[in-house]
Design a protein around this motif. Structure first.
Motif, PDB file in Angstrom:
ATOM      1  N   ILE A 196      41.466  33.821  44.957  1.00 20.34           N
ATOM      2  CA  ILE A 196      42.768  34.472  45.151  1.00 20.34           C
ATOM      3  C   ILE A 196      43.882  33.427  45.123  1.00 20.34           C
ATOM      4  CG2 ILE A 196      44.201  35.719  46.813  1.00 20.34           C
ATOM      5  CD1 ILE A 196      41.636  37.276  47.581  1.00 20.34           C
ATOM      6  N   CYS A 197      43.683  32.306  45.799  1.00 22.51           N
ATOM      7  CA  CYS A 197      44.688  31.236  45.813  1.00 22.51           C
ATOM      8  C   CYS A 197      44.902  30.653  44.421  1.00 22.51           C
ATOM      9  CB  CYS A 197      44.286  30.138  46.792  1.00 22.51           C
ATOM     10  SG  CYS A 197      44.471  30.634  48.508  1.00 22.51           S
ATOM     11  N   ALA A 198      43.844  30.544  43.637  1.00 20.88           N
ATOM     12  CA  ALA A 198      43.975  30.029  42.273  1.00 20.88           C
ATOM     13  C   ALA A 198      44.860  30.951  41.436  1.00 20.88           C
ATOM     14  CB  ALA A 198      42.597  29.880  41.628  1.00 20.88           C
ATOM     15  N   ASN A 199      44.663  32.251  41.564  1.00 22.53           N
ATOM     16  CA  ASN A 199      45.486  33.202  40.811  1.00 22.53           C
ATOM     17  C   ASN A 199      46.937  33.190  41.282  1.00 22.53           C
ATOM     18  OD1 ASN A 199      43.754  34.691  38.832  1.00 22.53           O
ATOM     19  ND2 ASN A 199      42.526  34.896  40.672  1.00 22.53           N
ATOM     20  N   LEU A 200      47.143  33.086  42.590  1.00 22.86           N
ATOM     21  CA  LEU A 200      48.503  32.991  43.114  1.00 22.86           C
ATOM     22  C   LEU A 200      49.192  31.719  42.640  1.00 22.86           C
ATOM     23  CD1 LEU A 200      48.015  34.295  46.768  1.00 22.86           C
ATOM     24  CD2 LEU A 200      49.209  35.439  44.894  1.00 22.86           C
ATOM     25  N   ALA A 201      48.476  30.606  42.669  1.00 26.21           N
ATOM     26  CA  ALA A 201      49.051  29.340  42.203  1.00 26.21           C
ATOM     27  C   ALA A 201      49.413  29.427  40.726  1.00 26.21           C
ATOM     28  CB  ALA A 201      48.060  28.199  42.445  1.00 26.21           C
TER      29      ALA A 201
ATOM     30  N   ILE B  18      41.542  24.694  41.189  1.00 31.36           N
ATOM     31  CA  ILE B  18      41.393  25.410  42.466  1.00 31.36           C
ATOM     32  C   ILE B  18      40.185  26.335  42.409  1.00 31.36           C
ATOM     33  CG2 ILE B  18      42.455  27.067  44.039  1.00 31.36           C
ATOM     34  CD1 ILE B  18      45.191  25.890  43.164  1.00 31.36           C
TER      35      ILE B  18
ATOM     36  N   ARG C  84      35.021  31.692  51.633  1.00 30.85           N
ATOM     37  CA  ARG C  84      35.568  30.513  50.955  1.00 30.85           C
ATOM     38  C   ARG C  84      35.793  30.768  49.462  1.00 30.85           C
ATOM     39  NH1 ARG C  84      33.667  25.818  48.415  1.00 30.85           N
ATOM     40  NH2 ARG C  84      35.023  24.028  48.753  1.00 30.85           N
TER      41      ARG C  84
ATOM     42  N   THR D  30      38.678  33.358  48.999  1.00 29.47           N
ATOM     43  CA  THR D  30      39.995  32.785  49.276  1.00 29.47           C
ATOM     44  C   THR D  30      40.434  31.842  48.161  1.00 29.47           C
ATOM     45  OG1 THR D  30      39.521  32.931  51.638  1.00 29.47           O
ATOM     46  CG2 THR D  30      41.323  31.494  50.984  1.00 29.47           C
ATOM     47  N   LEU D  31      39.525  31.000  47.678  1.00 28.08           N
ATOM     48  CA  LEU D  31      39.884  30.053  46.631  1.00 28.08           C
ATOM     49  C   LEU D  31      40.242  30.746  45.313  1.00 28.08           C
ATOM     50  CD1 LEU D  31      37.363  27.181  47.321  1.00 28.08           C
ATOM     51  CD2 LEU D  31      39.850  27.037  47.412  1.00 28.08           C
TER      52      LEU D  31
END
Length: 161
Positions: free
Chosen positions: A84-89, A117, A78, A81-82
């Motif tokens: 990595i998603c924060a950096n992508l966003a 995020i 968790r 994933t969060l």
């Protein structure tokens, strides 16, 4: 020899691998020597030092235990994933995706999205604390990158500015 600490062993293995990769990559540049350093000199030396430190950590993990179990636990999916998603966003919001019609949302909104995020990855979450942190990061980033360094970032979304 038996591995006394898995954490130290695999950390040392990672340091050695990254250091070796940097050192090998630096050889494609002109290295020079200590008196006349080329662009590859610093990455080569840094890679060598990192690889040697990694070997030292590996040796320490084999020779002695630190008294703890030293085993690697389960992967925390968790938080991973969060983050990595924060950096992508952040990247998508800062630059936009013109191919699908998403305009750039600017530095401020990208920082707020990144902070909110990523803050969900921790064991506790406070909306107020996250809002304060995001505001401080946005102000600090604006002052450093836009005012201080005079970089050309879009600060606000196109529909605002």
């Amino acid at each position: 020899m038996k591995i006394q600490s898995q954490k130290d062993f695999f950390s040392g293995l990672m340091f050695t691998g990254v250091g070796t990769a940097f050192a090998m990559g630096a050889t494609s540049y002109n290295v020079g020597d200590a008196a006349r350093m080329g662009p590859g000199y610093f990455p080569l030396m840094l890679g060598i030092v990192l690889a040697l430190l990694g070997l030292l950590v590996i040796a320490g993990s084999l020779a002695r235990g630190d008294g703890s179990d030293g085993r690697i636990g389960a992967i925390a999916w968790r938080p991973l994933t969060l983050i990595i998603c924060a950096n992508l966003a952040f990247g998508v919001l800062l630059g936009g995706l013109p191919s699908i019609g998403l305009p750039a949302m600017g530095l401020v909104l990208a920082i707020y999205a990144l902070t909110f995020i990523a803050s969900r990855a921790g064991p506790s979450y406070s909306f107020r604390t996250t809002l304060i942190l995001a505001t401080l990061l946005a102000i600090g980033s604006y002052l450093v990158f836009i005012v201080g360094l005079k970089l050309q970032f879009q600060v606000w979304p196109t529909f605002i500015s």
